[in-house]
Design an enzyme around this catalytic site. Sequence first.
Site, short mmCIF file in Angstrom:
data_model
loop_
_atom_site.label_atom_id
_atom_site.label_comp_id
_atom_site.label_asym_id
_atom_site.label_seq_id
_atom_site.Cartn_x
_atom_site.Cartn_y
_atom_site.Cartn_z
N ARG A 156 -7.65 -3.00 9.70
CA ARG A 156 -6.75 -3.92 10.41
C ARG A 156 -7.42 -4.51 11.65
NH1 ARG A 156 -2.41 -3.32 7.06
NH2 ARG A 156 -1.93 -1.17 6.52
N ASP A 206 1.86 -0.94 12.06
CA ASP A 206 0.52 -1.41 11.66
C ASP A 206 0.24 -2.85 12.09
OD1 ASP A 206 -0.06 1.03 10.46
OD2 ASP A 206 0.75 0.42 8.53
N LYS A 225 -4.57 6.05 14.46
CA LYS A 225 -4.63 5.35 13.17
C LYS A 225 -6.08 5.42 12.66
CE LYS A 225 -0.34 4.42 12.92
NZ LYS A 225 0.45 5.13 11.91
N ARG A 263 -6.68 2.36 17.65
CA ARG A 263 -6.37 0.93 17.50
C ARG A 263 -5.93 0.28 18.79
NH1 ARG A 263 -3.23 0.50 11.87
NH2 ARG A 263 -5.17 0.47 10.69
N ARG A 296 2.92 5.97 -3.24
CA ARG A 296 4.09 6.77 -3.65
C ARG A 296 4.33 6.69 -5.15
NH1 ARG A 296 4.37 5.53 1.62
NH2 ARG A 296 5.73 6.71 3.04
N LYS A 323 0.83 -1.21 0.00
CA LYS A 323 0.00 0.00 0.00
C LYS A 323 0.87 1.26 0.00
CE LYS A 323 -2.80 0.84 3.70
NZ LYS A 323 -2.68 2.21 4.23
N SER A 324 1.87 1.28 0.86
CA SER A 324 2.72 2.48 0.96
C SER A 324 3.40 2.78 -0.38
CB SER A 324 3.81 2.26 2.01
OG SER A 324 3.22 2.15 3.28
N GLY A 341 -5.19 7.82 4.87
CA GLY A 341 -4.33 8.77 5.57
C GLY A 341 -3.02 9.02 4.82
N GLN A 369 4.79 9.24 7.17
CA GLN A 369 3.88 10.12 6.42
C GLN A 369 4.32 11.56 6.55
OE1 GLN A 369 -0.13 9.26 7.66
NE2 GLN A 369 -0.11 7.22 6.79
C1 S3P Z 1 2.57 4.82 6.25
C2 S3P Z 1 3.10 5.20 7.44
C3 S3P Z 1 2.54 4.82 8.75
C4 S3P Z 1 1.57 3.64 8.63
C5 S3P Z 1 0.62 3.79 7.45
C6 S3P Z 1 1.41 3.93 6.15
C7 S3P Z 1 3.22 5.30 5.00
O1 S3P Z 1 1.86 5.92 9.30
O2 S3P Z 1 0.82 3.50 9.80
O3 S3P Z 1 -0.24 2.69 7.36
O4 S3P Z 1 2.92 4.74 3.92
O5 S3P Z 1 4.02 6.23 5.07
P1 S3P Z 1 2.63 7.04 10.19
O6 S3P Z 1 3.61 7.69 9.31
O7 S3P Z 1 1.55 8.00 10.61
O8 S3P Z 1 3.22 6.28 11.34
#
Ligand code: S3P
Length: 439
Positions: free
Chosen positions: A394, A321, A348, A352, A29, A24-25, A97, A171
């Site tokens: 989750r 996560d 989150k 959570r 990007r 996902k991350s 988010g 993030q």
């Molecule tokens: C993520 C960073 C994390 C993670 C989220 C994905 C990212 O959040 O919990 O699911 O892709 O950069 P935080 O940066 O708020 O810890």
Amino acid sequence: MNSAMMSKTPPKSLKGRVRTPGDKSISHRALILGALAEGVTNITGLLEGDDILHTAKAVEAFGAKVKRIAPGHWQVEGLGRAGWRSPKAPVDFGNAGTGARLVMGAAAGFDLQVSYLGDASLSSRPMGRVLKPLEQMGAKFDSTDGKLPLSQTRGGGLTPIQYTPPHASAQVKSAILLAGLNTSGTTALTEIHLTRDHTENMLNSFGVKLVRKPKNKGQTVILEGLARLQATNINVPGDPSSAAFLIAAALVVPGSDILVENVMMNEARTGLFGVLSEMGAFIRADNFRRSGGETIADLHIRYNKLRGVNVPADRVPSMVDEYPVLAVIAATASGQTHMHGLGELRVKESDRLAGTHALLIANGVDASIEGETLIVSGGRIAGGAKVKTHHDHRLAMSALILGLAADKPVSIDDSSMIATSFPAFFDLLAQIGAPMDMA
Ligand code: S3P
């Protein structure tokens, strides 16, 4: 539409091999950097979850051309030197988010007017952690309480900053770096604990030179602004945070033996695997290879009885996560597991920490919260409860995995959110012998 689902206590052990869906991350990007770059970026293995589809729509709203060529194969034609344009309508991030915070950072680098929206869960999450440093750089936002909905009223022509985020957050780090891309001068970001570094890695793939200076457990990232991104090809590796649920399923059902293929092994993401090994799990990584600028491997998991462990707070950035599903695994282990430093879990997709505790207690597991520590005592799991998921994918998946080890099936009030990160969750579980029922 809400769709309640229920675990079935599987008749026998889980067996087989499954391929982990795209990370996902990295998927977020790839779309965002593709939209900033000059030329056409080809992305393969893109996670087609709801969160990512929101980010795809968002970058389209800023003027990028986004095309789905085949399942998982997407093309993004970026704006390059022309820069992003003001969207005609509010940009809606749904539950995402990461999409929201990273796009807010990238867009702040341009002279744009933008309104941002999200669903109920995202609208309750703090955006101030991103707005504050972006405002220090000179951007302006209209928001009542640092939460969505909010608008960017001024961007572009920013002043670079040297910034140390107060929380370990990839993030926040990424939002600042993305704002720094179109800012004249040197942006420097220091983190005390290394968080996932996919933005840094992927910027390299797009031809942006970053200097990374490791320091104790963290690093400083130095970015020269007015950087030009060149389109590239990205092959998205499998998401270790999704693989965690498949691994957990095998670790809580006696006799299981599965192979989880295509798992990204970036050390800033694999904290859970280390903890599971300390708990006595058989988890063996083979067939290491490189894909999309990351190392991937196939994981062989074999059930055996686990023991509780102490998980120190400095593990959080590499497995932030994974705590709900670790808590579920801990409920089947012998002895107690103490998980420390979980304050960030409160912001989150839901609270959570509270949600994980509540789902355990409702199903007869002995668990408590002391400050920012979650304590779980392993033993027999009664099950039988209907778990409130609070729009949190989750929590939903963790509750269903708990049900695989419980005396009575565990149900959840809503399964629709699972599609934000792991649309293939039910299919892959069925593939290894753990089908779920409609509740
Ligand atoms: C993520 C960073 C994390 C993670 C989220 C994905 C990212 O959040 O919990 O699911 O892709 O950069 P935080 O940066 O708020 O810890």
